[in-house]
Design an enzyme around this catalytic site. Structure first.
Site, mmCIF file in Angstrom:
data_model
loop_
_atom_site.group_PDB
_atom_site.id
_atom_site.type_symbol
_atom_site.label_atom_id
_atom_site.label_comp_id
_atom_site.label_asym_id
_atom_site.label_seq_id
_atom_site.Cartn_x
_atom_site.Cartn_y
_atom_site.Cartn_z
ATOM 1 N N GLY A 1 -13.947 -10.648 23.648
ATOM 2 C CA GLY A 1 -14.362 -9.239 23.747
ATOM 3 C C GLY A 1 -13.631 -8.594 24.890
ATOM 4 O O GLY A 1 -13.451 -9.218 25.936
ATOM 5 N N ASN B 1 -3.281 -16.704 25.393
ATOM 6 C CA ASN B 1 -2.525 -15.447 25.343
ATOM 7 C C ASN B 1 -3.357 -14.235 25.740
ATOM 8 O O ASN B 1 -2.909 -13.392 26.514
ATOM 9 C CB ASN B 1 -2.068 -15.207 23.897
ATOM 10 C CG ASN B 1 -0.845 -16.000 23.591
ATOM 11 O OD1 ASN B 1 0.122 -15.918 24.326
ATOM 12 N ND2 ASN B 1 -0.881 -16.774 22.529
ATOM 13 N N THR C 1 -5.429 -23.616 26.605
ATOM 14 C CA THR C 1 -5.869 -23.376 25.229
ATOM 15 C C THR C 1 -5.452 -24.567 24.382
ATOM 16 O O THR C 1 -4.350 -25.105 24.574
ATOM 17 C CB THR C 1 -5.282 -22.072 24.630
ATOM 18 O OG1 THR C 1 -5.559 -22.051 23.223
ATOM 19 C CG2 THR C 1 -3.793 -21.913 24.833
ATOM 20 N N ASP D 1 -4.606 -24.400 21.458
ATOM 21 C CA ASP D 1 -3.631 -23.954 20.448
ATOM 22 C C ASP D 1 -2.170 -24.181 20.841
ATOM 23 O O ASP D 1 -1.303 -24.183 19.976
ATOM 24 C CB ASP D 1 -3.816 -22.457 20.163
ATOM 25 C CG ASP D 1 -5.148 -22.156 19.511
ATOM 26 O OD1 ASP D 1 -5.856 -23.112 19.165
ATOM 27 O OD2 ASP D 1 -5.486 -20.972 19.367
ATOM 28 N N ILE E 1 -13.470 -31.146 18.254
ATOM 29 C CA ILE E 1 -12.187 -31.330 18.949
ATOM 30 C C ILE E 1 -12.146 -30.463 20.214
ATOM 31 O O ILE E 1 -11.794 -30.920 21.290
ATOM 32 C CB ILE E 1 -11.016 -30.988 17.996
ATOM 33 C CG1 ILE E 1 -10.890 -32.077 16.928
ATOM 34 C CG2 ILE E 1 -9.712 -30.816 18.762
ATOM 35 C CD1 ILE E 1 -9.925 -31.752 15.816
ATOM 36 N N ARG E 2 -12.550 -29.216 20.047
ATOM 37 C CA ARG E 2 -12.456 -28.292 21.176
ATOM 38 C C ARG E 2 -13.449 -28.641 22.292
ATOM 39 O O ARG E 2 -13.203 -28.345 23.459
ATOM 40 C CB ARG E 2 -12.677 -26.861 20.692
ATOM 41 C CG ARG E 2 -12.148 -25.845 21.666
ATOM 42 C CD ARG E 2 -12.139 -24.466 21.106
ATOM 43 N NE ARG E 2 -13.466 -23.901 20.951
ATOM 44 C CZ ARG E 2 -13.697 -22.648 20.555
ATOM 45 N NH1 ARG E 2 -12.687 -21.860 20.258
ATOM 46 N NH2 ARG E 2 -14.914 -22.190 20.427
HETATM 47 N N1 LIG Z 1 -4.692 -6.870 26.296
HETATM 48 C C1 LIG Z 1 -5.808 -7.299 26.890
HETATM 49 N N2 LIG Z 1 -6.286 -6.657 27.956
HETATM 50 C C2 LIG Z 1 -7.408 -7.090 28.569
HETATM 51 N N3 LIG Z 1 -8.113 -8.171 28.168
HETATM 52 C C3 LIG Z 1 -7.679 -8.841 27.119
HETATM 53 C C4 LIG Z 1 -6.511 -8.459 26.393
HETATM 54 N N4 LIG Z 1 -6.331 -9.320 25.377
HETATM 55 C C5 LIG Z 1 -7.352 -10.204 25.455
HETATM 56 N N5 LIG Z 1 -8.148 -9.927 26.488
HETATM 57 C C6 LIG Z 1 -9.353 -10.649 26.885
HETATM 58 O O1 LIG Z 1 -9.075 -11.990 27.299
HETATM 59 C C7 LIG Z 1 -10.142 -12.849 26.906
HETATM 60 C C8 LIG Z 1 -9.611 -14.012 26.139
HETATM 61 O O2 LIG Z 1 -8.839 -13.590 25.017
HETATM 62 P P1 LIG Z 1 -8.897 -14.366 23.623
HETATM 63 O O3 LIG Z 1 -10.302 -14.321 23.107
HETATM 64 O O4 LIG Z 1 -7.839 -13.803 22.738
HETATM 65 O O5 LIG Z 1 -8.605 -15.878 23.995
HETATM 66 P P2 LIG Z 1 -7.306 -16.544 24.626
HETATM 67 O O6 LIG Z 1 -7.234 -16.337 26.081
HETATM 68 O O7 LIG Z 1 -6.102 -16.097 23.826
HETATM 69 O O8 LIG Z 1 -7.599 -18.072 24.410
HETATM 70 P P3 LIG Z 1 -7.879 -18.856 23.025
HETATM 71 O O9 LIG Z 1 -6.985 -18.250 21.984
HETATM 72 O O10 LIG Z 1 -7.533 -20.260 23.327
HETATM 73 O O11 LIG Z 1 -9.323 -18.682 22.733
HETATM 74 C C9 LIG Z 1 -11.121 -12.018 26.084
HETATM 75 O O12 LIG Z 1 -12.206 -11.624 26.868
HETATM 76 C C10 LIG Z 1 -10.254 -10.846 25.678
HETATM 77 O O13 LIG Z 1 -10.974 -9.689 25.419
HETATM 78 O O1 LIG Z 2 -14.888 -19.802 19.179
HETATM 79 P P1 LIG Z 2 -14.300 -19.029 18.067
HETATM 80 O O2 LIG Z 2 -14.419 -17.566 18.302
HETATM 81 O O3 LIG Z 2 -14.767 -19.501 16.735
HETATM 82 O O4 LIG Z 2 -12.731 -19.273 18.144
HETATM 83 C C1 LIG Z 2 -11.988 -20.103 17.338
HETATM 84 C C2 LIG Z 2 -10.575 -20.029 17.829
HETATM 85 O O5 LIG Z 2 -10.481 -20.485 19.150
HETATM 86 C C3 LIG Z 2 -9.482 -21.470 19.253
HETATM 87 O O6 LIG Z 2 -10.101 -22.694 19.224
HETATM 88 C C4 LIG Z 2 -8.729 -21.353 20.544
HETATM 89 O O7 LIG Z 2 -7.940 -20.236 20.553
HETATM 90 C C5 LIG Z 2 -8.623 -21.234 18.012
HETATM 91 O O8 LIG Z 2 -7.894 -22.362 17.631
HETATM 92 C C6 LIG Z 2 -9.627 -20.826 17.002
HETATM 93 O O9 LIG Z 2 -9.065 -20.025 16.020
#
Ligand SMILES: Nc1ncnc2c1ncn2[C@@H]1O[C@H](COP(=O)(O)OP(=O)(O)OP(=O)(O)O)[C@@H](O)[C@H]1O
Ligand SMILES: O=P(O)(O)OC[C@H]1O[C@](O)(CO)[C@@H](O)[C@@H]1O
Length: 344
Positions: free
Chosen positions: A12, A37, A65, A67, A220-221
């Site tokens: 979020g 990311n 992560t 991923d 796994i996670r």
């Molecule tokens: N462009 C952005 N600016 C500010 N916050 C962001 C942005 N993109 C993502 N976030 C915030 O970063 C947090 C993590 O993002 P996201 O849920 O995409 O997971 P992630 O860091 O990519 O890791 P994973 O993919 O492994 O779950 C979230 O709270 C998301 O809202």
């Molecule tokens: O916890 P959620 O929102 O189901 O997220 C699942 C996603 O989180 C990850 O485990 C990490 O980015 C992804 O591989 C998968 O798509």
């Protein structure tokens, strides 16, 4: 050691302005952001605000992560552990499939847009007949389709194990069109869809098969990290702190070609890292499964000669940089391959 995060996780869009306000108000001068990311994009956004306000606040990313989808770095923290656990699930699928009459094991692994876990776990297990990832298109039906291949494997070996990455085959499903709170697209459930397709196909052609579906994704996670990730994480943490105290900002840390590096976050988030279907690693993977290209018309450049030659040729070309040739010739020397441009 246990899995999960005692800090908690977020999905979020947080309000980055409010975050910057609090940093300023509380007099915080270093912020470490742990995640993939999205988290790094958030770090970059916070850094921008701090710069605009001329705040001396160091922003540091730590790539965590399962991923493994962050650009430029060899691996993210958590990936190694995920692969190890995924391989256990594959092993279970194989044990079940090989014990049953015409046993089929389908294992779904995580990876929204990138098939790294599926590819590496397949390679690690050596028990997979086919692996389907988002980066490589495939067809289900027809003589080159996945279903025909599975039938052939059943007839030959009496069992078949298929690994499917979460984000595979999205073009075959009706998209959900939705996005999660972080802005990531909500994917169609390919694993379950694939399981249903396989079951009904074998019923249709009257082939008795015992099809089992394993979804170990959250197990796994949630696993505690393995020793390699434990060490990696410690070093990433140390380097993050060293970089911060050296006065750098808006950087992340990670192994790059086996060297610990500090990298600018804007470079690392330019795009998502994904499996390159022309990489050595993907070729190794399909060599290990023996799966063909599941498409009726392979790309022009590789259509003219048989699959067996094609694989050998492309591997030799990549490793020894031979000129393209339908019949691979032996390299002049057998010296070690020149260094690969990336670990994938
Ligand atoms: N462009 C952005 N600016 C500010 N916050 C962001 C942005 N993109 C993502 N976030 C915030 O970063 C947090 C993590 O993002 P996201 O849920 O995409 O997971 P992630 O860091 O990519 O890791 P994973 O993919 O492994 O779950 C979230 O709270 C998301 O809202
Ligand atoms: O916890 P959620 O929102 O189901 O997220 C699942 C996603 O989180 C990850 O485990 C990490 O980015 C992804 O591989 C998968 O798509």
């Amino acid at each position: 050691m246990h899995g999960g995060s005692f800090l908690g996780v977020s999905r979020g869009h947080p309000n980055v302005t409010e975050i910057a306000d609090k940093l300023e108000e509380w007099g915080i001068n270093m912020l470490f952001i742990i995640g993939g990311n999205g988290s790094h994009a958030g770090a970059d956004a916070i850094d921008q605000i701090c710069r605009n306000r001329k705040l001396l606040i160091v922003i540091v990313g730590i790539p965590k992560t399962i991923d493994n989808d962050i650009l430029l770095i060899d691996k993210t923290f958590g990936f190694d552990t995920a692969v190890e656990e995924a391989q256990r699930a594959i092993n279970a699928a194989y044990v079940e499939a090989s014990s049953a009459y015409n046993g089929v094991g389908i294992v779904k692994l995580m990876g929204r847009q990138s098939g790294f876990i599926a590819m590496y776990a397949t390679l690690a297990s050596g028990q997979v007949d086919a692996v389907l990832i988002p980066e490589v298109p495939f067809e289900m039906d027809g003589k080159n389709g996945v279903l025909q291949f599975m039938k052939r494997r059943l007839q030959k070996n009496g069992n078949c194990v298929v690994v499917v990455a979460e984000g595979a085959g999205q073009s075959l499903l009706e998209g959900t069109g939705g996005f999660d709170a972080s802005g990531n697209p909500i994917l169609g459930d390919f694993g379950k869809w694939f399981y249903t397709q396989v079951k009904s196909h074998f019923k249709e052609i009257d082939l008795q098969a015992d099809v089992k579906y394993i979804d170990p994704t959250y197990m796994i996670r949630a696993r505690p990290c393995n020793s390699s990730d434990h060490i990696y994480c410690s070093v990433l943490g140390q380097n993050a702190v060293h970089g911060a105290f050296a006065g750098y900002t808006n950087f992340t840390v990670g192994l790059v070609n086996n060297h610990y590096c500090l990298l600018p976050i804007p470079e690392a988030i330019k795009q998502t890292q994904s499996v390159d279907p022309n990489s050595n690693m993907w070729h190794r993977c399909v060599m290990s499964t023996g799966q063909p290209d599941f498409v009726s018309s392979p790309p022009e450049t590789i259509r003219s000669y048989p699959l067996s030659q094609r694989r050998a040729s492309s591997l030799l070309q990549m490793q020894y940089q031979l000129p393209s040739s339908p019949t691979p010739t032996k390299p002049a020397t057998t010296k070690a391959p020149s260094t690969e441009t990336s670990s994938f």
